[in-house]
Design a protein around this motif. Structure first.
Motif, PDB file in Angstrom:
ATOM      1  N   ALA A  29       0.813  -1.053  -0.007  1.00 12.35           N
ATOM      2  CA  ALA A  29      -0.024   0.056  -0.153  1.00 12.35           C
ATOM      3  C   ALA A  29       0.712   1.509   0.192  1.00 12.35           C
ATOM      4  O   ALA A  29       2.462   1.676   0.444  1.00 12.35           O
ATOM      5  CB  ALA A  29      -0.583  -0.019   0.500  1.00 12.35           C
ATOM      6  N   PRO A  30       0.407   1.963  -0.907  1.00  6.51           N
ATOM      7  CA  PRO A  30       1.523   3.724  -0.232  1.00  6.51           C
ATOM      8  C   PRO A  30       1.002   3.676   1.107  1.00  6.51           C
ATOM      9  O   PRO A  30       0.458   4.442   1.501  1.00  6.51           O
ATOM     10  CB  PRO A  30       0.553   4.461  -1.754  1.00  6.51           C
ATOM     11  N   MET A  31       2.488   4.155   1.299  1.00  4.58           N
ATOM     12  CA  MET A  31       2.484   4.903   2.397  1.00  4.58           C
ATOM     13  C   MET A  31       3.950   6.004   1.807  1.00  4.58           C
ATOM     14  O   MET A  31       5.237   6.018   1.946  1.00  4.58           O
ATOM     15  CB  MET A  31       3.265   3.534   3.516  1.00  4.58           C
ATOM     16  N   THR A  32       3.292   7.697   2.584  1.00  2.00           N
ATOM     17  CA  THR A  32       4.403   8.724   2.703  1.00  2.00           C
ATOM     18  C   THR A  32       5.174   7.997   3.629  1.00  2.00           C
ATOM     19  O   THR A  32       4.919   8.054   4.496  1.00  2.00           O
ATOM     20  CB  THR A  32       3.677   9.364   2.808  1.00  2.00           C
ATOM     21  N   GLY A  64       2.318   8.712  -1.916  1.00  2.00           N
ATOM     22  CA  GLY A  64       1.743   9.806  -2.549  1.00  2.00           C
ATOM     23  C   GLY A  64       3.291  10.587  -3.406  1.00  2.00           C
ATOM     24  O   GLY A  64       4.120  11.102  -2.570  1.00  2.00           O
ATOM     25  N   GLN A 107       1.936   6.598  -7.065  1.00  2.00           N
ATOM     26  CA  GLN A 107       1.161   7.127  -6.481  1.00  2.00           C
ATOM     27  C   GLN A 107       0.766   8.997  -7.314  1.00  2.00           C
ATOM     28  O   GLN A 107       2.119   9.321  -5.949  1.00  2.00           O
ATOM     29  CB  GLN A 107       0.754   6.871  -4.757  1.00  2.00           C
ATOM     30  N   HIS A 159      -4.270   9.493  -6.863  1.00  2.00           N
ATOM     31  CA  HIS A 159      -4.799   8.808  -5.129  1.00  2.00           C
ATOM     32  C   HIS A 159      -6.124  10.878  -4.874  1.00  2.00           C
ATOM     33  O   HIS A 159      -5.950  11.247  -4.569  1.00  2.00           O
ATOM     34  CB  HIS A 159      -3.660   9.820  -4.046  1.00  2.00           C
ATOM     35  N   HIS A 162      -9.522   9.797   1.174  1.00  2.00           N
ATOM     36  CA  HIS A 162      -8.544  10.277   2.196  1.00  2.00           C
ATOM     37  C   HIS A 162      -9.159  11.876   2.189  1.00  2.00           C
ATOM     38  O   HIS A 162      -8.332  11.840   3.789  1.00  2.00           O
ATOM     39  CB  HIS A 162      -7.189  10.123   2.386  1.00  2.00           C
ATOM     40  N   ARG A 212      -7.180   4.993  -6.688  1.00  2.00           N
ATOM     41  CA  ARG A 212      -7.702   4.806  -5.309  1.00  2.00           C
ATOM     42  C   ARG A 212      -8.720   5.479  -4.731  1.00  2.00           C
ATOM     43  O   ARG A 212      -8.983   7.334  -5.127  1.00  2.00           O
ATOM     44  CB  ARG A 212      -6.584   5.264  -4.065  1.00  2.00           C
ATOM     45  N   VAL A 281      -7.938  -2.820   1.390  1.00  2.00           N
ATOM     46  CA  VAL A 281      -6.816  -2.868   1.908  1.00  2.00           C
ATOM     47  C   VAL A 281      -7.708  -2.772   3.103  1.00  2.00           C
ATOM     48  O   VAL A 281      -8.518  -2.509   2.953  1.00  2.00           O
ATOM     49  CB  VAL A 281      -5.948  -1.397   1.393  1.00  2.00           C
ATOM     50  N   GLY A 282      -6.600  -2.564   4.349  1.00  2.00           N
ATOM     51  CA  GLY A 282      -7.377  -1.828   6.037  1.00  2.00           C
ATOM     52  C   GLY A 282      -7.137  -3.189   7.008  1.00  2.00           C
ATOM     53  O   GLY A 282      -7.366  -4.295   6.954  1.00  2.00           O
ATOM     54  N   SER A 283      -5.883  -3.169   7.666  1.00  2.00           N
ATOM     55  CA  SER A 283      -5.104  -3.589   8.762  1.00  2.00           C
ATOM     56  C   SER A 283      -5.633  -5.143   8.114  1.00  2.00           C
ATOM     57  O   SER A 283      -6.180  -6.449   9.411  1.00  2.00           O
ATOM     58  CB  SER A 283      -6.665  -3.915   9.888  1.00  2.00           C
ATOM     59  N   GLY A 314      -0.008  -2.978   4.168  1.00  2.00           N
ATOM     60  CA  GLY A 314       0.337  -1.190   4.561  1.00  2.00           C
ATOM     61  C   GLY A 314       1.133  -1.313   5.652  1.00  2.00           C
ATOM     62  O   GLY A 314       2.089  -1.930   5.362  1.00  2.00           O
ATOM     63  N   ARG A 315       1.075  -0.769   6.859  1.00  2.00           N
ATOM     64  CA  ARG A 315       1.748  -0.980   8.165  1.00  2.00           C
ATOM     65  C   ARG A 315       2.438  -2.107   8.283  1.00  2.00           C
ATOM     66  O   ARG A 315       3.458  -1.801   8.755  1.00  2.00           O
ATOM     67  CB  ARG A 315       0.916  -0.660   9.536  1.00  2.00           C
TER      68      ARG A 315
HETATM   69  C1  LIG Z   1       2.714   6.031   7.569  1.00  2.00           C
HETATM   70  C2  LIG Z   1       1.782   5.563   6.475  1.00  2.00           C
HETATM   71  C3  LIG Z   1       1.654   6.878   5.307  1.00  2.00           C
HETATM   72  C4  LIG Z   1       0.636   6.543   4.590  1.00  2.00           C
HETATM   73  N1  LIG Z   1       0.650   7.344   3.471  1.00  2.00           N
HETATM   74  C5  LIG Z   1      -0.017   7.345   2.200  1.00  2.00           C
HETATM   75  C6  LIG Z   1      -0.003   7.600   0.943  1.00  2.00           C
HETATM   76  O1  LIG Z   1       0.905   8.477   0.952  1.00  2.00           O
HETATM   77  N2  LIG Z   1      -1.070   7.257  -0.224  1.00  2.00           N
HETATM   78  C7  LIG Z   1      -2.223   7.187   0.431  1.00  2.00           C
HETATM   79  O2  LIG Z   1      -3.023   6.393  -0.649  1.00  2.00           O
HETATM   80  N3  LIG Z   1      -2.465   5.844   1.860  1.00  2.00           N
HETATM   81  C8  LIG Z   1      -0.837   6.338   2.603  1.00  2.00           C
HETATM   82  N4  LIG Z   1      -1.156   5.577   3.873  1.00  2.00           N
HETATM   83  C9  LIG Z   1      -2.812   4.296   3.742  1.00  2.00           C
HETATM   84  C10 LIG Z   1      -2.091   2.989   3.573  1.00  2.00           C
HETATM   85  O3  LIG Z   1      -2.066   3.146   2.220  1.00  2.00           O
HETATM   86  C11 LIG Z   1      -3.103   2.190   4.338  1.00  2.00           C
HETATM   87  O4  LIG Z   1      -4.035   1.886   2.994  1.00  2.00           O
HETATM   88  C12 LIG Z   1      -3.656   1.892   5.354  1.00  2.00           C
HETATM   89  O5  LIG Z   1      -2.055   1.860   6.275  1.00  2.00           O
HETATM   90  C13 LIG Z   1      -4.441   1.083   5.401  1.00  2.00           C
HETATM   91  O6  LIG Z   1      -4.104  -0.418   5.175  1.00  2.00           O
HETATM   92  P1  LIG Z   1      -2.435  -1.377   6.317  1.00  2.00           P
HETATM   93  O7  LIG Z   1      -3.982  -1.409   8.032  1.00  2.00           O
HETATM   94  O8  LIG Z   1      -2.345  -2.236   5.984  1.00  2.00           O
HETATM   95  O9  LIG Z   1      -1.611  -0.572   7.381  1.00  2.00           O
HETATM   96  C14 LIG Z   1      -0.998   5.767   5.054  1.00  2.00           C
HETATM   97  C15 LIG Z   1      -0.642   4.879   5.928  1.00  2.00           C
HETATM   98  C16 LIG Z   1       0.213   4.923   6.988  1.00  2.00           C
HETATM   99  C17 LIG Z   1       0.496   4.355   7.699  1.00  2.00           C
END
Ligand SMILES: Cc1cc2nc3c(=O)[nH]c(=O)nc-3n(C[C@H](O)[C@H](O)[C@H](O)COP(=O)(O)O)c2cc1C
Length: 347
Positions: A29-32, A64, A107, A159, A162, A212, A281-283, A314-315
């Motif tokens: 998953a995308p993560m900043t 992103g 993304q 994107h 959110h 997304r 996606v999600g947890s 993601g996490r």
């Molecule tokens: C540190 C962090 C940064 C994130 N950055 C983005 C992002 O840049 N773009 C986006 O669409 N979602 C972002 N997310 C959301 C994740 O892509 C994901 O949807 C969310 O963490 C839930 O998935 P998980 O439960 O597997 O972590 C971010 C989440 C985290 C924890």
């Protein structure tokens, strides 16, 4: 050694996503992560993505990446696509992921009015975008997509989730416009659809364009862009007509139903409504017991039942770059439960 491949089941099977071959169903998953000084992804960023690809992630979606307009964000360590050496930085990232047998989507991101005041910048006052502003931003997305193709990406994700710019148009609470970019769902989707169309026009025919979207906002978990399946259908239709070919339905918990009277999650609804492939996606996988748990069974049931095609992590990948491999090989005691402190690490 007995492996849990059979427990991960169809998640380990190859897939073709809108023409793109993937070795399995797992998406990063995308993560900043704020690791790209001056907007340029460093070799450390390339190694970070490569590590996930070489340990089993089929499709990486980058954090992103800001489109090239000064209004996109003033964060200096969030990567950009079109600034200076950014393109070369991304070329290194895509090459490393490919060398590890993975695929990678960029993304594209514009934060809209969602931002904190920072030193050196005045407090931000959101203003209504003019039609000219809309054209400028659409062009910025198109330019970013053009560079992404040149830099070796296999797909592009827009994107629109959110609470950021495109979602601010989708959500009636923030979209108060009375022109053709506001009002009912078709109007609220009009600007995001223009972005989709402009990006699509830059991509080779068989390159997937992922959109997304989410109901929730980062600052309001109970927010909704659609109150009913019909409203969701009206929001998604313009995006699909404009050229979206995969929908990435973002939820905080993948197993939660989104509308009364049906257990379908958001990805399930998106797929039922549009017929397009979807990513859920999600947890997913946040504890080491996940690969043998009831929620794992639920995740697999959604895949085999046709609610979604891919599953994003993601996490859990922050502290476990090798989560997919460890789970596949049954090495569950080597998996670390997710902990918030993992967000402070980078490897
Ligand atoms: C540190 C962090 C940064 C994130 N950055 C983005 C992002 O840049 N773009 C986006 O669409 N979602 C972002 N997310 C959301 C994740 O892509 C994901 O949807 C969310 O963490 C839930 O998935 P998980 O439960 O597997 O972590 C971010 C989440 C985290 C924890």
């Amino acid at each position: 050694m007995t492996t849990t491949t059979s427990l991960l089941g169809p998640l380990t099977s190859p897939a073709t996503l809108a023409g793109l071959d993937l070795r399995n169903r797992f998406v990063m998953a995308p993560m900043t992560r704020f690791r790209s000084p001056g907007g340029v992804p460093t070799p450390e960023v390339a190694a970070y993505y490569r590590r996930r690809a070489e340990n089993g992630i089929g499709l990486v979606v980058t954090e992103g990446v800001l489109v090239g307009h000064r209004s996109a964000s003033h964060e200096t360590t969030v990567p950009r696509m079109t600034a200076g050496a950014a393109e070369d930085g991304w070329r290194r990232v895509t090459a490393e992921v490919h060398a590890a047998g993975g695929r990678i989507a960029a993304q594209l991101w514009h934060l809209g009015s969602e931002r904190e005041p920072v030193d050196g910048y005045p407090a931000w006052t959101p203003a209504t975008m003019s039609t000219a502003d809309i054209g400028t931003i659409v062009a910025a997305y198109a330019e970013a997509a053009r560079v992404a193709v040149r830099a070796g990406f296999d797909a592009v994700e827009i994107h629109a989730a959110h609470g950021y710019l495109l979602d601010e148009f989708l959500w009636p609470h923030t979209n108060r416009r009375t022109d053709r970019y506001g009002g009912g769902p078709a109007g609220r989707a009009a600007f995001p659809a223009e972005v989709v169309g402009a990006v699509r026009a830059e991509l080779p025919a068989r390159m997937p364009l992922i959109v997304r979207f989410s109901q929730f906002k980062e600052r309001d978990y109970s927010a909704r862009i659609a109150a009913s399946p019909d409203e969701l259908a009206s929001l998604l239709a313009p995006l699909v007509s404009a050229g979206a070919d995969v929908l990435h339905a973002s939820q905080r918990r993948f197993w939660e139903p989104v509308f009364d009277g049906s257990p379908l999650n958001l990805a399930g609804w998106a797929k039922r409504i549009t017929g397009l492939p979807t990513i859920t996606v999600g947890s997913v996988g946040l504890t080491r017991s996940f690969p043998v748990s009831e929620s794992m069974d639920r995740l697999v049931a959604g895949l085999t039942g046709g609610d979604y095609d891919l599953v994003a992590l993601g996490r859990i990948l922050l502290g476990n770059p090798a989560w997919v491999r460890l789970a596949e090989e049954g090495r569950l005691d080597e998996i670390r439960d997710y902990d918030k402190s993992h967000e402070d690490t980078y490897f």
